[in-house]
Enzyme design. Structure first.
Site, PDB file in Angstrom:
ATOM      1  N   TRP A  79       0.827  -1.214   0.000  1.00 40.98           N
ATOM      2  CA  TRP A  79       0.000   0.000   0.000  1.00 40.98           C
ATOM      3  C   TRP A  79       0.857   1.257   0.000  1.00 40.98           C
ATOM      4  O   TRP A  79       0.528   2.234  -0.669  1.00 40.98           O
ATOM      5  CB  TRP A  79      -0.989  -0.019   1.166  1.00 40.98           C
ATOM      6  CG  TRP A  79      -1.916  -1.189   1.095  1.00 40.98           C
ATOM      7  CD1 TRP A  79      -2.047  -2.205   1.995  1.00 40.98           C
ATOM      8  CD2 TRP A  79      -2.846  -1.512   0.030  1.00 40.98           C
ATOM      9  NE1 TRP A  79      -2.979  -3.114   1.570  1.00 40.98           N
ATOM     10  CE2 TRP A  79      -3.484  -2.717   0.374  1.00 40.98           C
ATOM     11  CE3 TRP A  79      -3.191  -0.898  -1.175  1.00 40.98           C
ATOM     12  CZ2 TRP A  79      -4.456  -3.329  -0.441  1.00 40.98           C
ATOM     13  CZ3 TRP A  79      -4.157  -1.492  -1.987  1.00 40.98           C
ATOM     14  CH2 TRP A  79      -4.771  -2.687  -1.625  1.00 40.98           C
ATOM     15  N   ASP A 135      -2.013   6.480   6.105  1.00 38.56           N
ATOM     16  CA  ASP A 135      -3.035   5.523   5.692  1.00 38.56           C
ATOM     17  C   ASP A 135      -3.303   4.631   6.905  1.00 38.56           C
ATOM     18  O   ASP A 135      -2.432   3.892   7.338  1.00 38.56           O
ATOM     19  CB  ASP A 135      -2.487   4.706   4.509  1.00 38.56           C
ATOM     20  CG  ASP A 135      -3.440   3.603   4.069  1.00 38.56           C
ATOM     21  OD1 ASP A 135      -4.528   3.459   4.660  1.00 38.56           O
ATOM     22  OD2 ASP A 135      -3.074   2.886   3.106  1.00 38.56           O
ATOM     23  N   LYS A 178     -12.265  -2.244   6.343  1.00 33.53           N
ATOM     24  CA  LYS A 178     -11.423  -3.075   7.201  1.00 33.53           C
ATOM     25  C   LYS A 178     -11.965  -3.053   8.641  1.00 33.53           C
ATOM     26  O   LYS A 178     -12.342  -4.066   9.164  1.00 33.53           O
ATOM     27  CB  LYS A 178      -9.967  -2.602   7.183  1.00 33.53           C
ATOM     28  CG  LYS A 178      -9.354  -2.475   5.785  1.00 33.53           C
ATOM     29  CD  LYS A 178      -9.027  -3.808   5.162  1.00 33.53           C
ATOM     30  CE  LYS A 178      -8.690  -3.783   3.679  1.00 33.53           C
ATOM     31  NZ  LYS A 178      -7.836  -2.749   3.183  1.00 33.53           N
TER      32      LYS A 178
END
Ligand SMILES: *Cc1c(COP(=O)(O)O)cnc(C)c1O
Length: 354
Positions: free
Chosen positions: A100, A167, A191
């Site tokens: 990511w 993030d 998530k």
């Protein structure tokens, strides 16, 4: 049979949240209308959006601290470019802790100079780099607080005068954490917050108007902050269900209480990974994620037996990401400790019987 959902995302939500969300799709609070057919400009939905934003600020301890909470679409993936579009004038620093982060770096490079401050690539991202220096002339530093794929988690936030962006897709609301150290952070809902379709962004108001470039309205944080996340039609179901989940988090005692529960779950599983001769952990011990535990079999030939045990026990979503292999147990807020106990039982049975 009860299913134990260890999926990394979209992932487990509390049963009561799912039931309430389903009811609202049928009919919202006795209004005679479904949540998904009312106008987003109705008072009912404006109140929902306001409460969702207020809860996000409250749970992170950022109420009245100069932050705006906004709900957007496009996932964390869109935030990779929005963060840079809105903040990167000259130079930004990124810490590369895996898939990511890499994607975030790739997008940022479209907008300015990107310095990779540190990387754990040479060890297949099994640890979090520490002790790197941060030049003071950066527009911001970008971190990934939890690396969902590799199972590492940031435990200590670097100290710097440079604004911090992060993030937090896979560990927002999962632990007591000094969120005020971050000037901008974001999380795709699916998530640890709600269903896919919404992205939560928390941003310090003094970050608006930081760059000289023109920013398209839809990609400008200020547009959405000024419009109360209603510049365009918001993802009503995802926002509503996220709001229900944030109410649930609050009712459980907030991020502190859930953080303690998450610690107990993670300690139980990692304890077994370390004790059991059949398994080996992937991530460096001091950087292990409390949300996503990554581990492998010592002998890959045991896979059939272990997978069979897990399947018989109702364990779902345990397969590791292809870049790590093996197994990944995601233990988000809604996962009861009982599910982790059942996984540990399967690991013990494998060791005893095979
Ligand atoms: C899942 C995930 C993403 C991608 O999220 P999308 O909502 O699919 O764009 C980004 N970062 C982290 C840490 C993730 O876990």
């Amino acid at each position: 049979m009860k299913v134990h959902n260890f999926s990394a995302g979209p992932s487990i939500l509390p049963k009561e949240v799912m039931h309430q969300a389903a009811e609202a799709v049928k009919e919202l609070d006795g209004s005679g209308l479904s949540l998904i057919e009312i106008s987003h400009r109705s008072k009912a939905f404006i109140d929902i959006m306001k409460e969702a934003c207020a809860l996000a600020l409250e749970l992170t301890g950022l109420k009245d601290k100069g932050y705006k909470a906004i709900f957007l679409q496009g996932g964390a993936s869109q935030q990779f470019l929005m963060a840079a579009y809105n903040l990167l004038e000259n130079k930004a620093g990124y810490v590369n802790t895996g898939t990511w982060s890499n994607k975030a770096i790739k997008e940022a490079k479209l907008f300015g100079e990107v310095i990779e401050l540190a990387s754990s690539k040479e060890e297949n991202f099994n640890y979090i780099p520490k002790g790197y220096s941060i030049p003071s002339d950066l527009d911001y530093v970008h971190l990934t607080t939890n690396n969902t794929i590799f199972g590492t988690q940031l435990k200590e936030t670097p100290t710097t005068e440079v604004p911090l962006a992060a993030d937090m897709s896979s560990d927002i609301f999962s632990r007591e954490f000094d969120y005020s150290k971050f000037d901008l952070f974001y999380a795709g809902a699916q998530k640890n917050m709600g269903p896919a379709g919404a992205t939560l962004v928390l941003i310090k108001e003094d970050l608006f108007g930081k760059v000289s470039r023109a920013i398209p309205s839809m990609l400008n944080y200020k547009t959405h902050a000024d419009a109360g996340s209603m510049f365009n039609t918001p993802p009503v179901f995802a926002v509503y269900t996220s709001m229900l989940n944030m109410q649930w988090i609050k009712s459980q005692g907030g991020v502190k209480a859930l953080g303690e529960k998450n610690m107990v779950k993670a300690t139980l599983l990692y304890g077994e990974i370390d004790r059991n001769s059949k398994f080996v952990g992937f991530a460096a011990k001091e950087d292990r994620s409390e949300m996503n535990a990554t581990f492998n079999l010592v002998n890959p030939n045991d896979a059939e037996a272990f997978d069979g045990l897990c399947q018989a026990a109702g364990i779902s979503g345990l397969k590791g990401h292809r870049s790590v292999g093996g197994y990944r147990a995601s233990m988000y807020n809604a996962m009861p400790i009982n599910s982790v106990e059942i996984l540990v039982d399967c690991m013990q049975t494998l060791e005893e019987k095979y």
